[in-house]
Scaffold this motif. Structure first.
Motif, mmCIF file in Angstrom:
data_model
loop_
_atom_site.group_PDB
_atom_site.id
_atom_site.type_symbol
_atom_site.label_atom_id
_atom_site.label_comp_id
_atom_site.label_asym_id
_atom_site.label_seq_id
_atom_site.Cartn_x
_atom_site.Cartn_y
_atom_site.Cartn_z
ATOM 1 N N ALA A 75 -6.230 15.863 8.894
ATOM 2 C CA ALA A 75 -6.465 14.330 8.805
ATOM 3 C C ALA A 75 -7.143 14.319 7.495
ATOM 4 N N ILE A 76 -7.003 13.014 6.926
ATOM 5 C CA ILE A 76 -8.010 12.501 5.609
ATOM 6 C C ILE A 76 -9.019 11.423 6.000
ATOM 7 N N ARG A 77 -10.252 11.523 5.824
ATOM 8 C CA ARG A 77 -10.995 10.528 6.009
ATOM 9 C C ARG A 77 -11.832 10.090 5.015
ATOM 10 N N GLY A 78 -11.997 8.691 4.619
ATOM 11 C CA GLY A 78 -12.795 8.608 3.220
ATOM 12 C C GLY A 78 -13.015 6.988 3.614
ATOM 13 N N ASN A 79 -13.806 6.502 2.516
ATOM 14 C CA ASN A 79 -13.835 4.770 2.143
ATOM 15 C C ASN A 79 -12.498 4.514 1.584
ATOM 16 N N ALA A 80 -12.504 3.361 1.542
ATOM 17 C CA ALA A 80 -11.340 2.621 1.017
ATOM 18 C C ALA A 80 -10.999 2.891 -0.507
ATOM 19 N N SER A 81 -11.776 2.926 -1.120
ATOM 20 C CA SER A 81 -11.584 3.270 -2.641
ATOM 21 C C SER A 81 -10.937 4.916 -2.940
ATOM 22 N N GLU A 82 -11.547 5.778 -1.938
ATOM 23 C CA GLU A 82 -11.451 6.949 -2.093
ATOM 24 C C GLU A 82 -9.861 7.667 -1.616
ATOM 25 N N ILE A 83 -9.583 6.785 -0.608
ATOM 26 C CA ILE A 83 -8.086 6.700 -0.233
ATOM 27 C C ILE A 83 -7.186 6.356 -1.127
ATOM 28 N N ILE A 84 -7.358 5.205 -1.534
ATOM 29 C CA ILE A 84 -6.578 4.578 -2.668
ATOM 30 C C ILE A 84 -6.590 5.573 -4.011
ATOM 31 N N ALA A 85 -7.517 6.129 -4.456
ATOM 32 C CA ALA A 85 -7.612 6.960 -5.498
ATOM 33 C C ALA A 85 -6.655 8.302 -5.145
ATOM 34 N N LEU A 86 -7.165 8.679 -4.085
ATOM 35 C CA LEU A 86 -6.487 10.241 -3.877
ATOM 36 C C LEU A 86 -5.019 9.855 -3.634
ATOM 37 N N ALA A 87 -4.536 8.755 -3.122
ATOM 38 C CA ALA A 87 -3.156 8.432 -3.212
ATOM 39 C C ALA A 87 -2.349 8.145 -4.658
ATOM 40 N N GLY A 88 -3.378 8.165 -5.368
ATOM 41 C CA GLY A 88 -2.732 7.855 -6.952
ATOM 42 C C GLY A 88 -2.406 6.344 -7.245
ATOM 43 N N LEU A 89 -3.119 5.665 -6.331
ATOM 44 C CA LEU A 89 -2.716 3.840 -6.608
ATOM 45 C C LEU A 89 -4.048 3.309 -7.309
ATOM 46 N N GLY A 90 -4.846 3.980 -8.041
ATOM 47 C CA GLY A 90 -5.879 3.323 -8.689
ATOM 48 C C GLY A 90 -7.114 3.074 -7.630
ATOM 49 N N ASP A 133 -1.562 14.529 8.693
ATOM 50 C CA ASP A 133 -1.016 13.874 9.888
ATOM 51 C C ASP A 133 -1.419 12.517 10.214
ATOM 52 N N ALA A 134 -2.530 12.155 9.705
ATOM 53 C CA ALA A 134 -3.224 10.789 10.047
ATOM 54 C C ALA A 134 -4.504 10.511 8.976
ATOM 55 N N VAL A 135 -4.701 9.456 8.637
ATOM 56 C CA VAL A 135 -5.539 9.063 7.290
ATOM 57 C C VAL A 135 -6.169 7.819 7.927
ATOM 58 N N SER A 136 -7.779 7.939 7.730
ATOM 59 C CA SER A 136 -8.511 6.641 7.849
ATOM 60 C C SER A 136 -9.355 5.979 6.559
ATOM 61 N N ALA A 137 -9.558 4.987 6.803
ATOM 62 C CA ALA A 137 -10.152 4.350 5.669
ATOM 63 C C ALA A 137 -11.115 3.481 6.215
#
Length: 280
Positions: A121-136, A163-167
């Motif tokens: 699983a990946i857990r982060g705040n919204a900006s971290e999830i966006i950045a990690l996915a390469g979407l800025g 398998d799962a991601v949370s923002a």
């Protein structure tokens, strides 16, 4: 639509209390003490093993592993890698918490490298999830400059690695595969505005995710259970506090006091519709 519900979370909480999973936390120096207290209060336990000599061996026997990128240095970065690799090899569920990713290039490189070991699983705040996915995204240190709903496309993109991601945010959004392997979305409402006023509440959530992954039926259910436990407990804590200091103590008490019946009565867990074109 997801069939994950308050009843699902209640069952996961009962499993957590029955099994008392041991979490290995490779976390930052700011959060280690509070994270340990959160896990103990919730019903799990913690071992802060973050040196390169022992990290791999412990990851192979722990119930779950947290890799938190809050205060990395060369030594801990090496420990992150060997722990993640060992967890993957041993089948130990592990969580990637990409603290500060996007705003700081070196740790961003560490996070991208760790994706090859397929975090459960990946857990982060919204900006971290966006950045990690390469979407800025605009990341300010460990604070989020994006709304959690905005991170849903990025979270879905990250399912190629996990398998799962949370923002997390005022409303937490979770995506992952249900028991039938179908990609679904779940949102958890509630919580307290005092959570970000106390250091390490986000990092300790990552540890709680690792604990729930050790007992839940699916990574999606583990993520939802951890977020819901925090949301319910923080609401109770806010009602019994007058500010951040008293809230921190009340929060630990509430994590301990929340039981399955409390979850069923207070949890606000519901499905949300994913963007068109999501591939299962």
């Amino acid at each position: 639509m997801s069939d994950v519900s308050a009843d699902t979370v209640a069952s996961a909480l009962e499993a957590l209390r029955a099994q008392v999973p041991l979490v290995q936390s490779l976390t930052n120096i700011v959060s280690a003490n509070f994270l340990t207290n959160v896990l103990l209060a919730a019903g799990a336990s913690n071992a802060h093993i973050d040196n390169v000599h022992e990290a791999a061996g412990f990851a192979a026997i722990a119930g779950g592993v947290l890799v938190n990128l809050g205060t990395p240095d060369d030594a801990t970065a090496a420990a992150f890698r060997v722990a993640a690799e060992a967890a993957q090899s041993a089948g130990t569920p592990w969580v990637l918490d990409p603290v500060g990713v996007g705003g700081l290039p070196w740790r961003s490189e560490i996070a991208v490298d760790l994706l090859q070991f397929h975090p459960t699983a990946i857990r982060g705040n919204a900006s971290e999830i966006i950045a990690l996915a390469g979407l800025g995204g605009d990341t300010r240190g460990v604070d989020s400059a994006s709304d959690s709903i905005d991170a849903v496309p990025a979270a879905l993109a990250l399912l190629k690695y996990t398998d799962a991601v949370s923002a997390s945010g005022p409303v937490d959004y979770v995506v992952g595969r249900d028991r039938d392997g179908v990609v679904v979305g779940v949102k958890i409402s509630g919580g307290s505005a005092l959570l970000p006023r106390v250091t390490s509440t986000g990092c300790s959530l990552g540890g709680l995710v690792a604990a729930y992954l050790a007992v839940a039926q699916t990574p999606l259910e583990g993520l939802v259970a951890a977020h819901t436990h925090v949301a319910v407990a923080s609401e109770i804590a806010e009602a019994n506090s007058t500010g951040p200091g008293s809230f921190a103590v009340a929060y630990l008490d509430a994590l301990y006091a929340v039981d399955a019946d409390t979850v069923r009565a207070r949890a606000r867990v519901e499905s949300f519709e994913l963007p068109a074109g999501v591939q299962n």
